[in-house]
Write an enzyme that holds these catalytic residues in place. Sequence first.
Site, PDB file in Angstrom:
ATOM      1  N   GLY A 169      -1.635  -4.396   6.632  1.00 58.56           N
ATOM      2  CA  GLY A 169      -1.350  -3.107   6.004  1.00 58.56           C
ATOM      3  C   GLY A 169      -1.611  -3.181   4.505  1.00 58.56           C
ATOM      4  O   GLY A 169      -2.308  -2.334   3.925  1.00 58.56           O
ATOM      5  N   HIS A 170      -1.079  -4.235   3.859  1.00 56.91           N
ATOM      6  CA  HIS A 170      -1.339  -4.414   2.426  1.00 56.91           C
ATOM      7  C   HIS A 170      -2.842  -4.600   2.179  1.00 56.91           C
ATOM      8  O   HIS A 170      -3.400  -4.059   1.224  1.00 56.91           O
ATOM      9  CB  HIS A 170      -0.615  -5.660   1.892  1.00 56.91           C
ATOM     10  CG  HIS A 170       0.876  -5.607   1.973  1.00 56.91           C
ATOM     11  ND1 HIS A 170       1.598  -6.371   2.860  1.00 56.91           N
ATOM     12  CD2 HIS A 170       1.786  -4.888   1.275  1.00 56.91           C
ATOM     13  CE1 HIS A 170       2.888  -6.132   2.693  1.00 56.91           C
ATOM     14  NE2 HIS A 170       3.038  -5.234   1.748  1.00 56.91           N
TER      15      HIS A 170
ATOM     16  N   GLY B 282       1.312   2.541   0.967  1.00 59.40           N
ATOM     17  CA  GLY B 282       1.176   2.780   2.394  1.00 59.40           C
ATOM     18  C   GLY B 282       2.038   3.942   2.849  1.00 59.40           C
ATOM     19  O   GLY B 282       3.143   4.156   2.334  1.00 59.40           O
ATOM     20  N   GLU B 283       1.545   4.686   3.839  1.00 60.18           N
ATOM     21  CA  GLU B 283       2.328   5.807   4.371  1.00 60.18           C
ATOM     22  C   GLU B 283       3.486   5.342   5.243  1.00 60.18           C
ATOM     23  O   GLU B 283       4.317   6.152   5.627  1.00 60.18           O
ATOM     24  CB  GLU B 283       1.427   6.742   5.192  1.00 60.18           C
ATOM     25  CG  GLU B 283       0.511   7.579   4.326  1.00 60.18           C
ATOM     26  CD  GLU B 283      -0.193   8.669   5.111  1.00 60.18           C
ATOM     27  OE1 GLU B 283      -0.208   8.596   6.362  1.00 60.18           O
ATOM     28  OE2 GLU B 283      -0.738   9.575   4.475  1.00 60.18           O
ATOM     29  N   LYS B 284       3.565   4.055   5.557  1.00 57.96           N
ATOM     30  CA  LYS B 284       4.708   3.617   6.360  1.00 57.96           C
ATOM     31  C   LYS B 284       6.008   3.927   5.620  1.00 57.96           C
ATOM     32  O   LYS B 284       6.982   4.377   6.216  1.00 57.96           O
ATOM     33  CB  LYS B 284       4.650   2.132   6.707  1.00 57.96           C
ATOM     34  CG  LYS B 284       5.777   1.797   7.703  1.00 57.96           C
ATOM     35  CD  LYS B 284       5.826   0.372   8.096  1.00 57.96           C
ATOM     36  CE  LYS B 284       6.334  -0.502   7.006  1.00 57.96           C
ATOM     37  NZ  LYS B 284       7.781  -0.294   6.711  1.00 57.96           N
ATOM     38  N   ASP B 285       6.000   3.683   4.317  1.00 55.68           N
ATOM     39  CA  ASP B 285       7.149   4.048   3.482  1.00 55.68           C
ATOM     40  C   ASP B 285       6.887   5.462   2.968  1.00 55.68           C
ATOM     41  O   ASP B 285       6.626   5.681   1.779  1.00 55.68           O
ATOM     42  CB  ASP B 285       7.306   3.048   2.340  1.00 55.68           C
ATOM     43  CG  ASP B 285       7.605   1.657   2.865  1.00 55.68           C
ATOM     44  OD1 ASP B 285       8.708   1.428   3.360  1.00 55.68           O
ATOM     45  OD2 ASP B 285       6.706   0.797   2.808  1.00 55.68           O
TER      46      ASP B 285
ATOM     47  N   SER C  43       4.934  -4.592   9.122  1.00 56.46           N
ATOM     48  CA  SER C  43       5.950  -4.653   8.084  1.00 56.46           C
ATOM     49  C   SER C  43       6.272  -6.123   7.847  1.00 56.46           C
ATOM     50  O   SER C  43       6.305  -6.911   8.796  1.00 56.46           O
ATOM     51  CB  SER C  43       7.224  -3.935   8.555  1.00 56.46           C
ATOM     52  OG  SER C  43       8.331  -4.314   7.740  1.00 56.46           O
ATOM     53  N   SER C  44       6.522  -6.449   6.590  1.00 53.94           N
ATOM     54  CA  SER C  44       6.921  -7.838   6.294  1.00 53.94           C
ATOM     55  C   SER C  44       8.198  -8.178   7.040  1.00 53.94           C
ATOM     56  O   SER C  44       8.462  -9.332   7.368  1.00 53.94           O
ATOM     57  CB  SER C  44       7.125  -8.009   4.789  1.00 53.94           C
ATOM     58  OG  SER C  44       5.950  -7.635   4.098  1.00 53.94           O
TER      59      SER C  44
END
Length: 272
Positions: free
Chosen positions: A23-24, A134-137, A172-173
């Site tokens: 993701g990163h 990122g759109e995850k957050d 996610s980490s």
Amino acid sequence: MDGERAAGRSVGLVPTMGFLHEGHASLVDAAVADNDVTVVSIFVNPLQFAPGEDLADYPRDLAADLEVCALHGADLVFHPTVDEMYPEAGMSAVEVGEVARPLEGASRPTHFPGVAAAAARLFGILGACSAYFGEKDFQQLAVVRRMVADLSMPVEVVGCPIVREVDGLALSSRNVYLTAAERAEAPVLHRALRAGAAVVSAGERDPAAVVSLMAGLIGRAVTAELDYAAVVRPDTFATPSLLGGPGHEVRLLVACRFGRARLIDNMAAVSP
Ligand code: PAF
């Protein structure tokens, strides 16, 4: 970076807390594609963790992170210490607006002020740039966008799509905290969001019905402890009283604990 900008070169910033995953890497790829110079910051920001959260355990692997940055073409890695970022107690803070109040803001009241402090300081250090999140957050992205707009920061905030495992789990980490049983059930978040988005696109008008559908699906996973399921307007994070209108878009969001891991995920949903 002033020299770069004076020479007409654009600067991209990818703010991270390290332990970089695909993701990163996709954020670095986007920054490298759009800009002449790409900086990745790696800073586990203590201000965005509340007492009792996972600051001490937060996964770290600087050597692997530097490899990811090099492999994806980042030009510079900024890895400040806590003292460098926050040299004194009682430094100025950013009062975040309404968009920071519900959901993550309600569950973790000190989180967004901490994120805003780190992001504002990074933007101040780096100067005018495009910053990739990122759109995850998704709420974090909205909070940073508001801060930049409200305070006229010379930053273009760029949101990038969520990257998922093949079974739908958002990268996610914090996924490293999952046990095998929890990992097996965690994709329920993505399934619940898809089910929610499907009923919205089929014409469901009642946000509460979408929330209870998602919560019900997640509730069937024995290792899941739901924090919230929600339907909000993507820019303000206000809860709409009624869904609908052709092309009307809302955001579905979930937060859930699986053992030690608190995971969040979200998805757009569009009315017919
Ligand atoms: O999303 C993150 O990794 C962090 O919240 C951020 C934006 C780097 C601020 O510390």
